[in-house]
Scaffold this motif. Structure first.
Motif, PDB file in Angstrom:
ATOM      1  N   VAL A 105       0.841  -1.203   0.000  1.00  0.00           N
ATOM      2  CA  VAL A 105       0.000   0.000   0.000  1.00  0.00           C
ATOM      3  C   VAL A 105       0.874   1.250   0.000  1.00  0.00           C
ATOM      4  O   VAL A 105       0.565   2.241  -0.676  1.00  0.00           O
ATOM      5  CB  VAL A 105      -0.950   0.001   1.215  1.00  0.00           C
ATOM      6  N   ALA A 106       2.004   1.185   0.717  1.00  0.00           N
ATOM      7  CA  ALA A 106       2.910   2.330   0.801  1.00  0.00           C
ATOM      8  C   ALA A 106       3.492   2.701  -0.563  1.00  0.00           C
ATOM      9  O   ALA A 106       3.883   3.864  -0.780  1.00  0.00           O
ATOM     10  CB  ALA A 106       4.041   2.029   1.780  1.00  0.00           C
ATOM     11  N   LEU A 107       3.545   1.745  -1.503  1.00  0.00           N
ATOM     12  CA  LEU A 107       4.036   2.058  -2.847  1.00  0.00           C
ATOM     13  C   LEU A 107       3.173   3.120  -3.526  1.00  0.00           C
ATOM     14  O   LEU A 107       3.631   3.812  -4.431  1.00  0.00           O
ATOM     15  CB  LEU A 107       4.068   0.784  -3.700  1.00  0.00           C
ATOM     16  N   THR A 113       6.966  11.177  -2.725  1.00  0.00           N
ATOM     17  CA  THR A 113       8.203  11.144  -1.944  1.00  0.00           C
ATOM     18  C   THR A 113       9.350  11.791  -2.709  1.00  0.00           C
ATOM     19  O   THR A 113       9.289  11.964  -3.931  1.00  0.00           O
ATOM     20  CB  THR A 113       8.575   9.691  -1.595  1.00  0.00           C
ATOM     21  N   SER A 114      10.406  12.111  -1.990  1.00  0.00           N
ATOM     22  CA  SER A 114      11.596  12.676  -2.624  1.00  0.00           C
ATOM     23  C   SER A 114      12.402  11.556  -3.276  1.00  0.00           C
ATOM     24  O   SER A 114      11.999  10.392  -3.273  1.00  0.00           O
ATOM     25  CB  SER A 114      12.451  13.381  -1.563  1.00  0.00           C
ATOM     26  N   TRP A 115      13.568  11.897  -3.803  1.00  0.00           N
ATOM     27  CA  TRP A 115      14.409  10.903  -4.494  1.00  0.00           C
ATOM     28  C   TRP A 115      14.809   9.763  -3.565  1.00  0.00           C
ATOM     29  O   TRP A 115      15.054   8.641  -4.017  1.00  0.00           O
ATOM     30  CB  TRP A 115      15.656  11.588  -5.062  1.00  0.00           C
ATOM     31  N   SER A 116      14.826  10.022  -2.270  1.00  0.00           N
ATOM     32  CA  SER A 116      15.223   8.976  -1.310  1.00  0.00           C
ATOM     33  C   SER A 116      14.114   7.961  -1.066  1.00  0.00           C
ATOM     34  O   SER A 116      14.366   6.858  -0.587  1.00  0.00           O
ATOM     35  CB  SER A 116      15.628   9.613   0.026  1.00  0.00           C
ATOM     36  N   GLY A 117      12.884   8.331  -1.393  1.00  0.00           N
ATOM     37  CA  GLY A 117      11.758   7.430  -1.177  1.00  0.00           C
ATOM     38  C   GLY A 117      11.322   7.322   0.264  1.00  0.00           C
ATOM     39  O   GLY A 117      10.494   6.466   0.604  1.00  0.00           O
ATOM     40  N   ARG A 118      11.845   8.188   1.130  1.00  0.00           N
ATOM     41  CA  ARG A 118      11.523   8.096   2.558  1.00  0.00           C
ATOM     42  C   ARG A 118      10.107   8.606   2.821  1.00  0.00           C
ATOM     43  O   ARG A 118       9.714   9.665   2.337  1.00  0.00           O
ATOM     44  CB  ARG A 118      12.526   8.902   3.372  1.00  0.00           C
ATOM     45  N   LEU A 119       9.347   7.834   3.591  1.00  0.00           N
ATOM     46  CA  LEU A 119       7.976   8.204   3.924  1.00  0.00           C
ATOM     47  C   LEU A 119       7.961   9.129   5.143  1.00  0.00           C
ATOM     48  O   LEU A 119       8.657   8.888   6.138  1.00  0.00           O
ATOM     49  CB  LEU A 119       7.148   6.957   4.225  1.00  0.00           C
ATOM     50  N   GLN A 120       7.131  10.157   5.058  1.00  0.00           N
ATOM     51  CA  GLN A 120       6.973  11.083   6.168  1.00  0.00           C
ATOM     52  C   GLN A 120       5.763  10.665   7.012  1.00  0.00           C
ATOM     53  O   GLN A 120       5.007   9.762   6.661  1.00  0.00           O
ATOM     54  CB  GLN A 120       6.777  12.508   5.637  1.00  0.00           C
ATOM     55  N   GLN A 121       5.585  11.340   8.143  1.00  0.00           N
ATOM     56  CA  GLN A 121       4.476  11.030   9.038  1.00  0.00           C
ATOM     57  C   GLN A 121       3.125  11.148   8.325  1.00  0.00           C
ATOM     58  O   GLN A 121       2.228  10.310   8.525  1.00  0.00           O
ATOM     59  CB  GLN A 121       4.520  11.972  10.249  1.00  0.00           C
ATOM     60  N   GLU A 122       2.979  12.155   7.482  1.00  0.00           N
ATOM     61  CA  GLU A 122       1.734  12.345   6.741  1.00  0.00           C
ATOM     62  C   GLU A 122       1.501  11.189   5.777  1.00  0.00           C
ATOM     63  O   GLU A 122       0.361  10.750   5.573  1.00  0.00           O
ATOM     64  CB  GLU A 122       1.771  13.669   5.978  1.00  0.00           C
TER      65      GLU A 122
END
Length: 343
Positions: A105-107, A113-122
């Motif tokens: 689902v996160a995909l 996301t930014s180039w790093s693909g890191r997920l934020q709290q939102e």
């Protein structure tokens, strides 16, 4: 009435280019999808539904015409921007290795996301909300390989919802599900369209659910024009009957379902009401027995202390059946006796 149109197709012909010339599947299609509505695409096999879905979603270009998303040519929209506007779920089974359902689902957050693909709290909040809306909270920490087909489809719908699109395009997502799961997915999609003002286009073979759950129908017959409208309008104007017309099958406007055309060998009158009479009539017609009020042979449905019986009245004698199966057996036996007595 002013409608907020999200997708519009104008003079679209779908198909595939080849060296010998274009292989056209459908021609000159015009339709629109409006905000907050669930639209079901129906049609017989081979009509070109999947090709149309891929064309509308931007997966392939139309041979002719244009597909507009919020007034812009869908093929002129950069892929990352398009992914924020439109999500797509296909019939094909997704192989995600050992990824958990939550990670799948996160995909859906990738376009944000930014180039790093890191997920934020939102991002995590939106993922959890999508899983909740899909009714898949108990599946979140299982690997995708552990899930049944129905559970997997829930996760793919949640992934599409996590993209926060304006439009969700779903191609035969209920194809391999049993009836309870198909009903569940349809209920979920209708709730998403109503509560979140999403525009959802669902291609399906499940006509009964589409008639009951869709705001509008896109009806695509083989080699014909695309008919659009409320389910009831397309039933009443004969579009359904024409689109699915084939030898031995007919669409019954009264019941809203398909019936196998039968050659009636005999007729009976039926005295009864309610569900007992409805299902008795269906059984009789399925077995080549026409229900005609003027028929000499009469079947009477009686109820006593919660139990039903079927009385066959013919000339000077009666036969009693305690079930519809027994009724049909007696009628067929009587039919065979009459046949041999007349030969």
């Amino acid at each position: 009435m002013i409608l907020d149109t999200v997708i519009k197709i104008e003079q679209v012909s779908t198909g595939y280019p080849s060296r010998s010339g274009n292989q056209t599947v459908t021609s000159d299609l015009n339709a629109s999808l409006n905000k907050g509505e669930l639209v079901c695409l129906l049609g017989p096999n081979g009509a070109g539904k999947s090709t149309l879905m891929r064309t509308i979603s931007g997966e392939q270009k139309p041979l002719e015409g244009k597909v507009y998303l919020e007034g812009k040519d869908i093929h002129a929209i950069p892929p990352k921007d398009l992914a924020k506007k439109l999500s797509l779920v296909l019939t094909e089974r997704v192989h995600a290795g050992m990824l958990s359902a939550y990670e799948v689902v996160a995909l859906g957050r990738f376009p944000y996301t930014s180039w790093s693909g890191r997920l934020q709290q939102e991002d995590h909040r939106i993922i959890r909300e999508a899983i909740y809306l899909a009714g898949a909270e108990e599946l979140a920490h299982k690997t995708l390989s552990e899930l049944s087909d129905g559970e997997r489809q829930k996760i793919m719908v949640a992934r599409a919802f996590a993209q926060e699109p304006e439009v969700m395009i779903l191609d035969e997502v209920t194809a391999f599900l049993d009836l309870p799961r198909r009903v569940e997915i349809m209920r979920l999609l209708r709730k998403m369209a109503q509560d979140s003002a999403k525009t959802i286009l669902l291609s399906t073979h499940d006509m009964d659910l589409a008639l009951r759950g869709a705001d509008r129908i896109w009806l695509l017959p083989k080699g014909g024009q695309l008919h659009t409208g409320a389910p009831e309008d397309l039933v009443l104007d004969g579009s359904f009957e024409q689109a699915f017309e084939s030898e031995g099958i007919r669409f019954d406007q009264q019941s809203g379902s398909f019936k196998i055309s039968s050659t009636f060998e005999t007729s009976v009158s039926l005295d009864g009401s309610g569900s007992q009479a409805l299902w008795t009539r269906r059984a009789l017609e399925r077995n080549g027995i026409n229900v005609d009020e003027g028929a000499e042979k009469r079947i009477e449905i009686r109820e006593s202390q919660g139990h039903h019986s079927w009385i066959i009245n013919e000339k000077d004698h009666q036969l009693v059946a305690s079930s519809i199966h027994e009724l049909i057996t007696l009628l067929n036996s009587n039919k065979e006796q009459n046949h041999y007595s007349n030969t």
